[in-house]
Design an enzyme around this catalytic site. Structure first.
Site, short mmCIF file in Angstrom:
data_model
loop_
_atom_site.label_atom_id
_atom_site.label_comp_id
_atom_site.label_asym_id
_atom_site.label_seq_id
_atom_site.Cartn_x
_atom_site.Cartn_y
_atom_site.Cartn_z
N SER A 147 -9.61 -41.50 2.91
CA SER A 147 -9.89 -41.63 4.37
C SER A 147 -9.13 -40.93 5.13
CB SER A 147 -9.74 -43.21 4.45
OG SER A 147 -10.71 -43.98 4.10
N LYS A 185 -11.32 -38.41 7.58
CA LYS A 185 -12.23 -39.01 8.85
C LYS A 185 -11.22 -38.47 10.04
CE LYS A 185 -14.21 -43.20 6.69
NZ LYS A 185 -13.49 -43.38 5.53
N SER A 190 -12.11 -47.33 9.65
CA SER A 190 -12.33 -46.45 8.62
C SER A 190 -13.73 -46.58 7.98
CB SER A 190 -11.17 -46.24 7.55
OG SER A 190 -11.40 -45.39 6.84
#
Length: 188
Positions: free
Chosen positions: A37, A40, A97
């Site tokens: 993640s 991101k 997220s």
């Protein structure tokens, strides 16, 4: 005398002083790893660049596709065929997220996630992230989706330097999203 670097429970890391760029501590900082993640951060960076160029506004409404709605993993539970503001999607991307928020923003900006990923890789190259290759905008596992701690430090520094007004969002720990009769409360 200089104190010893801190003990960090991580296989890969890089600790730098933002103002000077001086490396304070590192371990396997150039080893390629799957970013999960942390991807991101680049998704957010591209969104920020689009806003900076005047091609996107916080109050723009984004149509939620079936692909975004079907995303697994962390989500903000967007409803298919609904419209959600860029502001809410950014909060869902950064705080929750949200994979669904990532794909929705990518599709809105570039038409498809694949085209958005091309933008991600273009910006990575411009930032000198020489050991990074993105395959998606969410961090979903892929053998070719790789980066390094050093490259992530370059990206994080660019976000702080280029978009200081957005930087504080990355420290927020909760966000409430209201949609069609239900409320999602996110905490990190």
């Amino acid at each position: 005398p200089v104190p010893a670097p801190p003990e960090v429970a991580a296989k890969n890391y890089l600790l730098i002083d933002f103002a000077s760029g001086k490396v304070l501590a590192e371990k396997n900082a150039d080893e390629q790893i799957e970013p999960a993640s942390i991807t991101k951060l680049m998704t957010a960076y591209v969104v920020y660049k689009e806003m900076d160029e005047g091609r996107l506004n916080m109050d723009d409404m984004v149509d939620i596709s079936e692909k975004a709605w079907r995303m697994g993993g962390s989500r903000m539970y967007l409803e298919v065929n609904s419209s959600v503001s860029v502001h809410d999607l950014l909060k869902g991307l950064i705080i929750q997220s949200g994979n669904d928020a990532s794909v929705a923003l990518a599709e809105h900006i570039a038409g498809t996630e694949a085209t958005f990923v091309q933008l991600m890789n273009q910006y990575a190259k411009e930032l000198g992230m020489d050991n990074t290759n993105f395959e998606n905008c969410t961090g979903w596992p892929d053998d070719k989706h790789l980066t390094t701690a050093r490259d992530i430090a370059k990206l994080a520094s660019a976000i702080i330097r280029e978009f200081p007004e957005k930087y504080s969002w990355h420290s927020e720990k909760e966000y409430t999203y209201k949609s069609a009769g239900w409320i999602a409360y996110f905490t990190y």
